[in-house]
Design a protein around this motif. Structure first.
Motif, mmCIF file in Angstrom:
data_model
loop_
_atom_site.group_PDB
_atom_site.id
_atom_site.type_symbol
_atom_site.label_atom_id
_atom_site.label_comp_id
_atom_site.label_asym_id
_atom_site.label_seq_id
_atom_site.Cartn_x
_atom_site.Cartn_y
_atom_site.Cartn_z
ATOM 1 N N LEU B 123 0.831 -1.215 0.000
ATOM 2 C CA LEU B 123 0.000 0.000 0.000
ATOM 3 C C LEU B 123 0.863 1.261 0.000
ATOM 4 N N SER B 124 1.903 1.242 0.803
ATOM 5 C CA SER B 124 2.779 2.422 0.891
ATOM 6 C C SER B 124 3.438 2.700 -0.455
ATOM 7 N N VAL B 125 3.920 1.643 -1.102
ATOM 8 C CA VAL B 125 4.593 1.833 -2.388
ATOM 9 C C VAL B 125 3.603 2.319 -3.439
ATOM 10 N N LEU B 126 2.428 1.726 -3.422
ATOM 11 C CA LEU B 126 1.406 2.080 -4.410
ATOM 12 C C LEU B 126 1.042 3.563 -4.308
ATOM 13 N N VAL B 127 0.715 3.984 -3.120
ATOM 14 C CA VAL B 127 0.273 5.374 -2.933
ATOM 15 C C VAL B 127 1.437 6.342 -3.116
ATOM 16 N N SER B 128 2.571 6.011 -2.515
ATOM 17 C CA SER B 128 3.679 6.971 -2.552
ATOM 18 C C SER B 128 4.291 7.076 -3.958
ATOM 19 N N ALA B 129 4.126 6.052 -4.791
ATOM 20 C CA ALA B 129 4.655 6.145 -6.154
ATOM 21 C C ALA B 129 3.933 7.262 -6.914
ATOM 22 N N TYR B 130 2.606 7.271 -6.797
ATOM 23 C CA TYR B 130 1.848 8.308 -7.512
ATOM 24 C C TYR B 130 2.080 9.681 -6.884
ATOM 25 N N MET B 131 2.115 9.706 -5.555
ATOM 26 C CA MET B 131 2.361 11.003 -4.885
ATOM 27 C C MET B 131 3.756 11.519 -5.221
ATOM 28 N N GLY B 132 4.723 10.633 -5.161
ATOM 29 C CA GLY B 132 6.112 11.034 -5.445
ATOM 30 C C GLY B 132 6.256 11.536 -6.874
ATOM 31 N N TYR B 133 5.551 10.872 -7.791
ATOM 32 C CA TYR B 133 5.623 11.299 -9.187
ATOM 33 C C TYR B 133 5.011 12.692 -9.351
ATOM 34 N N PHE B 149 4.136 19.723 4.016
ATOM 35 C CA PHE B 149 3.005 19.352 4.868
ATOM 36 C C PHE B 149 2.978 17.833 5.071
ATOM 37 N N VAL B 150 3.214 17.121 3.979
ATOM 38 C CA VAL B 150 3.261 15.643 4.065
ATOM 39 C C VAL B 150 4.374 15.219 5.023
ATOM 40 N N PHE B 156 5.106 14.711 14.493
ATOM 41 C CA PHE B 156 4.251 14.498 15.661
ATOM 42 C C PHE B 156 4.727 13.289 16.455
ATOM 43 N N PRO B 157 4.722 13.398 17.783
ATOM 44 C CA PRO B 157 5.058 12.215 18.579
ATOM 45 C C PRO B 157 4.032 11.107 18.312
ATOM 46 N N GLN B 158 4.521 9.895 18.250
ATOM 47 C CA GLN B 158 3.627 8.773 17.931
ATOM 48 C C GLN B 158 2.515 8.618 18.962
ATOM 49 N N ALA B 159 2.874 8.870 20.217
ATOM 50 C CA ALA B 159 1.876 8.671 21.277
ATOM 51 C C ALA B 159 0.685 9.603 21.075
ATOM 52 N N LEU B 160 0.974 10.788 20.536
ATOM 53 C CA LEU B 160 -0.095 11.770 20.300
ATOM 54 C C LEU B 160 -1.063 11.239 19.245
ATOM 55 N N LEU B 161 -0.499 10.716 18.166
ATOM 56 C CA LEU B 161 -1.339 10.197 17.088
ATOM 57 C C LEU B 161 -2.048 8.915 17.503
ATOM 58 N N LEU B 162 -1.416 8.184 18.405
ATOM 59 C CA LEU B 162 -1.981 6.898 18.812
ATOM 60 C C LEU B 162 -3.372 7.081 19.424
ATOM 61 N N PRO B 191 4.947 9.419 4.344
ATOM 62 C CA PRO B 191 5.763 10.620 4.100
ATOM 63 C C PRO B 191 7.189 10.293 3.642
ATOM 64 N N LEU B 192 7.834 9.367 4.332
ATOM 65 C CA LEU B 192 9.216 9.069 3.964
ATOM 66 C C LEU B 192 9.281 8.365 2.602
ATOM 67 N N CYS B 193 8.315 7.465 2.362
ATOM 68 C CA CYS B 193 8.287 6.770 1.069
ATOM 69 C C CYS B 193 8.076 7.771 -0.060
ATOM 70 N N VAL B 194 7.180 8.724 0.170
ATOM 71 C CA VAL B 194 6.907 9.723 -0.867
ATOM 72 C C VAL B 194 8.171 10.516 -1.174
ATOM 73 N N TRP B 195 8.854 10.941 -0.141
ATOM 74 C CA TRP B 195 10.075 11.730 -0.346
ATOM 75 C C TRP B 195 11.188 10.888 -0.968
ATOM 76 N N MET B 196 11.248 9.648 -0.551
ATOM 77 C CA MET B 196 12.269 8.750 -1.097
ATOM 78 C C MET B 196 12.035 8.563 -2.603
ATOM 79 N N LEU B 197 10.776 8.317 -2.981
ATOM 80 C CA LEU B 197 10.480 8.072 -4.387
ATOM 81 C C LEU B 197 10.551 9.354 -5.204
ATOM 82 N N LYS B 198 10.196 10.478 -4.577
ATOM 83 C CA LYS B 198 10.335 11.758 -5.296
ATOM 84 C C LYS B 198 11.808 11.959 -5.675
#
Lengths: 441, 316
Positions: B123-133, B149-150, B156-162, B191-198
């Motif tokens: 899922l991460s690769v699928l979504v981030s490929a299109y976003m990164g492109y 923004f992405v 954010f601390p993980q505990a906050l989002l949890l 976010p990291l996948c998107v930036w990595m693929l970008k």
């Protein structure tokens, strides 16, 4: 598909983003809306003694997956589900995460039923307003007065006491004997206690006389020594840490540390390991630690050398201090709560059930009948522990505050600063007391 | 929305170094250069000795914890904390491994971990490929702001989002489901996948895309038939990152998944770390066994991982 059909639509990108943003915000707000029904600050309901139709319910415990305790708990659950023909859904979290996870689930309404809790957590859980008052079910069941008190908060019986004991000093009588200290005639005053520790240190071989807690995570153990030195910790809502007694206690602890009578970087787990390996002569623990140290020890006879002793006092004749420790079963209002309450009563006070549990886990029962039974009375370690330690145990006065964990951490960090020489006991305790007072409000 | 380049299609194509393993490379650079002198095979004994010493020290530093894991798993429980510590167990005990393979709950945790991590990675690769492109090849107002923004969601601390995610999933009845775990893990990996693929897509020359457009390829065709195949190392790197994130997570898996859907990290802690003691040999044996699939995956895909992670670090 051409670029035109792909990227051109009646809705602009800006509009689409705005719609998506509004939708996401609405969904999030709706999802975050409170779903609880209990009023905070008091019991959600009173568990009754009338007849009821048994229903399925949930039971949560950190022991459900633990190697040592799981067989006893599973046997208990299967015993009740077979008796009442109900299904008990098991919920389990690791001990160190259990409190936070249970709070989250109870607050969100995902958990209802019977919950195994540490008596220290009752104040925080009761503040959610979802625990039932089980006093009607604890009456006339033979619970000891002290165990009932341990499972109360502000006078309300929020849980069935299950395994109530205390945290006190446990010694290795063989090592003590080598240093000329008799475990059966253990020093009763702090001065004599320190002298005994010096003798033990003299045995050499890297022996740690007293594996007291010195890691911040477990330095809350210092509180019982502060009480031993005469500090009440809290008096009428005012934190007294920083008074002469608490400063004196910390200065004494620092003295033990500087003399090498206690060691650096020790928490409860380390203390058990050191004690099990014969590298420490005494340490602080609850009855639950017996199984751990004997199982990890290369000495197959360690169990027979374990002798619980009363904590020494400031002056001869003072009452030895000990901290209440134990587990209880609380009933969280909602689906299956009536059956869960019946289960709590049965699991903690039915003689056959309690004794079967005792044989598997060895934890102190809470009814007069069980305590006087042959099985329990013949356990020398258990009965000595009850007589010398549990008998005079008291609760931590900070437990009545939901912020008790933060308060303990604040104090522990201040004590650690003293141990490593960053602060004087006076300054550290004064600032810790002020910080604790702020947390209480 | 326009493509980044406004260059006429006839503009000369600059040679591009294959720093990211994209396969796009100027023919003039394809000639194999003589390999650099290898210090480990140096004819000078001093250099060779120093090189091997460095390898042994660094290797030992990296592998000692793994050895300790193995040694503890083979040590009887009564000797785990023996003093002085023993580098080699005096008695080899297979009890920890025997108990591991007779515990069906652990296989349930393992299955859950595989399911959740694989779906998260895909899922991460699928979504981030299109976003990164979209971030790499399109130019539109607010692009940079959106990119940051992405990325800001990582702050954010993980505990906050949890707690927030817990409330949202509870309201939608998603607690104790694979969906909750996959969605929460993807929240952190995207976010990291998107930036990595970008970064990876940035290394693909716009002229290649222009050429495809001139040949009549649609934008989706260009992405699927040209850009993504050339970006395989980047996709693998992003997928591995997402997989490992899902595989290692503790607190989200503990909080959002019930007993049936719990993954290995909380499962192992739940099974072996108790109120009063920790079953160290069993815990180490289980940790070692469950690390093997990830280790094998890394070893077999590490050449893609290095290429994917370094893409965009040096622009050609």
């Amino acid at each position: 598909m051409s670029d035109r059909t792909l990227f051109q639509s009646p809705i602009s990108r800006r509009q689409a983003l705005a719609i998506f943003g509004i939708g996401a915000a609405t969904a999030t707000l709706a999802a975050c809306a409170p779903t609880g029904t209990g009023a905070a600050g008091g019991p959600a309901a009173t568990a009754g003694t009338g007849s009821f139709a048994p229903t399925d319910f949930k039971f949560s415990s950190w022991s459900l997956t633990e190697e040592a305790a799981a067989p006893a708990i599973k046997s208990l659950l299967s015993g009740y589900s077979g008796k009442e023909d109900v299904t008990i859904e098991e919920v389990s979290f690791p001990y160190n995460e259990y409190f936070n996870q249970l709070m989250l689930q109870v607050r969100g309404g995902q958990f209802t039923g019977a919950a195994h809790v540490d008596v220290a957590w009752l104040g925080s859980l009761a503040a959610l307003g979802k625990l039932q008052d089980v006093s009607a079910l604890t009456a006339d069941r033979g619970y000891t007065e002290s165990s009932l008190k341990a499972a109360q908060f502000e006078g309300t019986q929020y849980a069935f006491p299950w395994t109530i004991g205390a945290i006190g000093l446990v010694t290795n009588s063989e090592i003590l004997g080598k240093a000329g200290v008799d475990a059966e005639d253990f020093p009763t005053t702090i001065d004599d206690f320190e002298a005994a520790l010096v003798k033990l240190k003299g045995l050499g071989g890297g022996l740690i006389p007293y594996a007291a807690s010195t890691k911040a995570a477990q330095l809350k153990d210092i509180l019982i020594w502060m009480q031993t030195f005469g500090s009440p910790l809290v008096k009428n809502g005012t934190v007294t840490i920083g008074d002469d007694a608490s400063v004196e206690a910390v200065a004494w602890y620092k003295g033990l540390y500087d003399q090498g009578l206690i060691a650096a970087d020790v928490d409860r787990f380390d203390a058990r390991s050191l004690f099990a390996q014969g590298r420490a002569a005494l340490y602080d623990d609850a009855p639950v630690g017996r199984g751990a140290v004997t199982k990890e020890s290369p000495d197959p006879d360690l169990a027979s050398k374990l002798v619980p002793v009363s904590r020494p006092t400031l002056k001869a004749g003072d009452t030895p201090r000990a901290l209440v420790w134990g587990g209880a079963i609380a009933v969280v209002s909602g689906a299956g709560a009536e059956t869960a309450a019946d289960f709590g009563q049965w699991a903690t006070s039915d003689l056959d059930t309690v004794l079967a549990d005792y044989e598997l886990r060895g934890l102190p029962p809470v009814t007069e009948e069980a305590l006087s039974s042959d099985v329990v009375a013949s356990d020398v370690f258990g009965s000595t522990f009850a007589e010398r330690i549990t008998k005079t145990a008291t609760s931590n006065p900070f437990w009545v505050y939901p912020q008790y964990a933060q308060i303990e951490t604040t104090i522990a960090e201040a004590v650690q600063a003293v141990l490593i020489g960053q602060k004087s006991p006076e300054d550290a305790m004064k600032s810790a007391g002020e910080a604790a007072q702020k947390l209480i409000g | 929305m326009t493509l980044e380049t406004d260059l006429p299609t006839a503009a000369p194509i600059a040679p591009v170094a294959d720093t990211a393993g994209t396969g796009v490379q100027d023919a003039s650079r394809r000639t194999r250069r003589p390999s650099k002198p290898n210090a480990l095979r140096s004819e000078r004994p001093g250099v060779r000795f120093a090189a091997w010493a460095a390898v042994i020290v660094c290797g030992g530093f990296a592998l000692l914890p793994v050895y300790w894991l193995l040694a503890t798993s083979l040590t009887p429980r009564t000797e785990v904390f023996a003093y002085p510590p023993q580098f080699f167990p005096s008695t080899v005990s297979w009890e920890a491994y025997e108990s591991l393979f007779t515990n069906p709950t652990l296989f349930n945790y393992l299955r859950n971990s595989i399911i959740v991590s694989v779906i998260t990675a895909v899922l991460s690769v699928l979504v981030s490929a299109y976003m990164g492109y979209a971030f790499s090849k399109f130019r539109y107002t607010g692009r940079r702001a959106l990119m940051y923004f992405v990325l800001s969601s990582q702050m954010f601390p993980q505990a906050l989002l949890l707690v927030t995610l817990y409330s949202v999933f509870a309201a939608y009845g998603l607690l104790n489901t694979y969906t909750a775990l996959v969605l929460s893990f993807t929240t952190f990996t995207l976010p990291l996948c998107v930036w990595m693929l970008k970064g990876f897509f940035d290394t693909i020359p716009d002229e290649l895309i222009e050429a495809a457009r001139v040949d009549g390829a649609s934008r989706l065709r260009i992405i699927h038939s040209i850009v993504l195949p050339l970006s395989a190392p980047g996709l693998v790197a992003a997928g591995l990152f997402a997989f490992v994130r899902g595989w290692n997570d503790f607190i989200f898996a503990l909080t959002l998944a019930g007993p049936d859907k719990q993954t290995l990290p909380p499962g192992l802690v739940n099974t072996y770390i108790g109120e009063a003691s920790t079953a160290w040999p069993e815990l180490m044996a289980a940790s070692l066994v469950v690390s093997l699939p990830v280790a094998i995956a890394f070893i077999s895909l590490q050449r893609f991982l290095v290429g994917g992670l370094t893409a965009g670090a040096v622009k050609g």
